[in-house]
Design a protein around this motif. Structure first.
Motif, short mmCIF file in Angstrom:
data_model
loop_
_atom_site.label_atom_id
_atom_site.label_comp_id
_atom_site.label_asym_id
_atom_site.label_seq_id
_atom_site.Cartn_x
_atom_site.Cartn_y
_atom_site.Cartn_z
N TYR A 131 0.84 -1.19 0.00
CA TYR A 131 0.00 0.00 0.00
C TYR A 131 0.88 1.24 0.00
O TYR A 131 2.06 1.19 0.35
N THR A 132 0.29 2.38 -0.36
CA THR A 132 0.93 3.68 -0.24
C THR A 132 0.10 4.51 0.72
O THR A 132 -1.12 4.60 0.56
N ASN A 133 0.74 5.11 1.70
CA ASN A 133 0.04 5.99 2.64
C ASN A 133 -0.09 7.36 2.01
O ASN A 133 0.91 8.00 1.68
N ILE A 134 -1.32 7.84 1.82
CA ILE A 134 -1.54 9.16 1.22
C ILE A 134 -1.89 10.21 2.27
O ILE A 134 -2.20 11.34 1.93
N ALA A 135 -1.81 9.86 3.55
CA ALA A 135 -2.02 10.83 4.64
C ALA A 135 -0.65 11.16 5.22
O ALA A 135 -0.17 10.48 6.12
N ASN A 136 -0.02 12.18 4.67
CA ASN A 136 1.34 12.56 5.05
C ASN A 136 1.41 14.05 5.30
O ASN A 136 0.54 14.81 4.88
N VAL A 137 2.52 14.47 5.92
CA VAL A 137 2.73 15.89 6.19
C VAL A 137 4.21 16.22 6.04
O VAL A 137 5.08 15.38 6.32
N GLY A 138 4.50 17.43 5.61
CA GLY A 138 5.87 17.93 5.56
C GLY A 138 6.67 17.43 4.38
O GLY A 138 6.23 16.56 3.63
N ASN A 168 7.27 13.72 3.96
CA ASN A 168 6.06 12.89 3.92
C ASN A 168 5.91 12.04 5.18
O ASN A 168 5.66 10.84 5.12
N ASP A 169 6.06 12.69 6.34
CA ASP A 169 5.89 11.99 7.61
C ASP A 169 4.44 11.55 7.77
O ASP A 169 3.52 12.24 7.36
N PRO A 170 4.21 10.39 8.42
CA PRO A 170 2.83 9.98 8.71
C PRO A 170 2.17 10.97 9.66
O PRO A 170 2.85 11.65 10.44
N ILE A 171 0.86 11.04 9.63
CA ILE A 171 0.10 11.94 10.49
C ILE A 171 0.08 11.36 11.90
O ILE A 171 -0.44 10.27 12.13
#
Length: 202
Positions: free
Chosen positions: A172-179, A182-185
């Motif tokens: 899977y690819t995590n599409i909920a990232n920040v910064g 692409n850090d996880p939320i």
């Protein structure tokens, strides 16, 4: 061309809201996704939740409405690491700690994010086909750990939105990232400077 995607929604942290929102934890998981997550032009199928609070007798997902509060979303779904009803309906001032180690995690979450030893995950998996070329998910992560400086710098609580083409057996690819990285939320990836503990992040 339409593509069929499989998506996982995960929430792995205790939820607390400073405002009182209305929670309904009686909605079946299929209705939760088919009726309350998407608005038009999306066909949903194969909805399931194999990892959630039911293992310890809690309902850890449901719907919410802002009711008379000034909550930024009118309505949506709630995923929790405790009793979903604790996220609203009444004000709770005590720390919420409703999960335990008997309520485990989801291996896809740990594999994609490269983390281990997580507990109290609520995951919902479903396939969807969109008539549009873009799909947008809006979310808020709320966690008591924002109030506890000792935890915020090094915690494993996380929200993830994992996606892949339904015909794929790949990761899977995590599409909920920040910064920019692409850090996880999570509270550990989005916080101000915590004096004496850690510097600001994202």
């Amino acid at each position: 061309m339409f593509k069929l995607f499989t998506i996982f929604l995960f929430f792995s942290c205790a939820m607390v809201c400073a405002q009182t929102i209305a929670i309904d934890s009686s909605v079946p998981v299929e209705e939760l996704i088919e009726t309350h997550l998407f608005d038009g032009c999306i066909e949903v199928s194969n909805v399931s939740s194999s990892v959630n609070g039911s293992v310890i007798g809690l309902t850890s997902f449901g719907t919410f409405s802002k009711s008379t509060s000034n909550f930024p979303f009118d309505n949506g779904i709630v995923l929790s690491t405790g009793n979903t009803n604790s996220a609203g309906n009444t004000v709770i001032t005590a720390n919420l700690n409703e999960g335990d180690t008997n309520w485990g995690t989801d291996s896809d979450l740990e594999d994609e994010l490269g983390i281990t030893n997580t507990f109290n995950a609520t995951s919902i998996e479903f396939d969807f086909i969109s008539a549009l070329d873009k799909v947008r998910f809006e979310y808020i992560l709320a966690s008591e750990e924002y109030l506890q400086s000792a935890y915020i710098c090094n915690n494993q609580d996380v929200f993830a939105l994992l996606i892949r083409e339904a015909s794929s057996a790949g990761p899977y690819t995590n599409i909920a990232n920040v910064g920019p990285q692409n850090d996880p939320i999570s509270p550990g990836s989005i916080h101000p400077e915590i004096f004496g503990f850690c510097s600001a992040k994202n």
